[in-house]
Design an enzyme around this catalytic site. Structure first.
Site, PDB file in Angstrom:
ATOM      1  N   ASN A  19     -12.502   0.068  -5.666  1.00 42.02           N
ATOM      2  CA  ASN A  19     -12.202  -0.349  -7.037  1.00 42.02           C
ATOM      3  C   ASN A  19     -13.446  -0.961  -7.685  1.00 42.02           C
ATOM      4  O   ASN A  19     -13.901  -2.030  -7.260  1.00 42.02           O
ATOM      5  CB  ASN A  19     -11.055  -1.365  -7.031  1.00 42.02           C
TER       6      ASN A  19
ATOM      7  N   GLU B  77      -1.959 -16.641  -9.717  1.00 36.50           N
ATOM      8  CA  GLU B  77      -0.852 -15.912 -10.325  1.00 36.50           C
ATOM      9  C   GLU B  77       0.513 -16.379  -9.819  1.00 36.50           C
ATOM     10  O   GLU B  77       1.541 -15.825 -10.191  1.00 36.50           O
ATOM     11  CB  GLU B  77      -1.025 -14.411 -10.069  1.00 36.50           C
TER      12      GLU B  77
ATOM     13  N   TYR C 274       0.841  -1.200   0.000  1.00 39.56           N
ATOM     14  CA  TYR C 274       0.000   0.000   0.000  1.00 39.56           C
ATOM     15  C   TYR C 274       0.879   1.255   0.000  1.00 39.56           C
ATOM     16  O   TYR C 274       0.637   2.196  -0.764  1.00 39.56           O
ATOM     17  CB  TYR C 274      -0.928   0.017   1.222  1.00 39.56           C
TER      18      TYR C 274
ATOM     19  N   CYS D 166      -6.569  -5.158  -7.757  1.00 41.67           N
ATOM     20  CA  CYS D 166      -6.391  -4.748  -6.364  1.00 41.67           C
ATOM     21  C   CYS D 166      -5.984  -5.922  -5.472  1.00 41.67           C
ATOM     22  O   CYS D 166      -5.439  -5.711  -4.386  1.00 41.67           O
ATOM     23  CB  CYS D 166      -7.629  -4.045  -5.835  1.00 41.67           C
ATOM     24  N   HIS D 167      -6.190  -7.149  -5.941  1.00 37.87           N
ATOM     25  CA  HIS D 167      -5.748  -8.312  -5.166  1.00 37.87           C
ATOM     26  C   HIS D 167      -4.224  -8.371  -5.060  1.00 37.87           C
ATOM     27  O   HIS D 167      -3.692  -9.058  -4.202  1.00 37.87           O
ATOM     28  CB  HIS D 167      -6.298  -9.615  -5.768  1.00 37.87           C
TER      29      HIS D 167
END
Length: 187
Positions: free
Chosen positions: A144, A179, A121, A152-153
């Site tokens: 979002n 991912e 962040y 945003c993950h």
């Protein structure tokens, strides 16, 4: 569902929507003529209805289930993402649900944090020239309107903690595992 009249001077926006299955549950996708405007997690029943009501109100929108194919490419790309053959989305986005600092942060996230990576962040705050705004970055992530596509993950706490997530923490874990950032859950 009733259609709200747009404010004086605004013409009604036509928003096409569809609910599509995904490995993290049903997703509501909505698009205007400018592009994808909203992705909503857990889009069953009341969640779907509230999201559609919000879109109608905020955009002064006429809502129609997907009719012209505006959602065909976003649906195809989300399918490829969840099938692990797409690493970067290339769909037109309509940013009209987000403004100011939040838009600046989300655009930086979309452009500057690729598949398989994460950012803190505080680091994201620094990237947009506001190094003390880590908490505001967290608020931007919560606001979002385009999760997954605007990833945003991929934003985590500076100590390596997973942080929060509007789609729930299990969904965030599953996206990060997809991912390769986190190991796949054992069960």
């Amino acid at each position: 569902m009733g259609h709200e009249k747009p404010e004086a001077g605004r013409t009604a926006v036509r928003v096409e929507w569809a609910v599509v299955p995904s490995p993290v549950g049903p997703l509501l996708l909505a698009a205007t003529e400018r592009g994808l405007v909203s992705v909503v997690f857990h889009a069953d029943g009341r969640v779907r209805e509230r999201a559609l009501e919000r879109l109608a109100g905020v955009l002064g929108a006429e809502l129609v289930e997907s009719a012209t194919g505006r959602l065909a490419e976003p649906i195809r790309q989300l399918g490829a993402y969840f099938g692990e053959s797409l690493r970067s989305f290339d769909v037109k986005l309509d940013w009209s649900l987000v403004t100011g600092f939040n838009r600046q942060v989300l655009r930086e996230l979309a452009d500057g944090v690729p598949y398989g990576t994460v950012v803190g962040y505080g680091e994201l705050a620094r990237r947009v020239g506001q190094p003390t705004a880590a908490q505001a970055v967290g608020s931007a992530m919560g606001a979002n309107p385009l999760p997954v596509v605007v990833p945003c993950h991929r934003v985590i706490e500076s100590d390596g903690g997973i942080g929060g997530f509007g789609g729930n923490l299990e969904t965030k874990r599953r996206l990060l595992a997809l991912e390769g950032v986190l190991p796949e859950p054992l069960f």
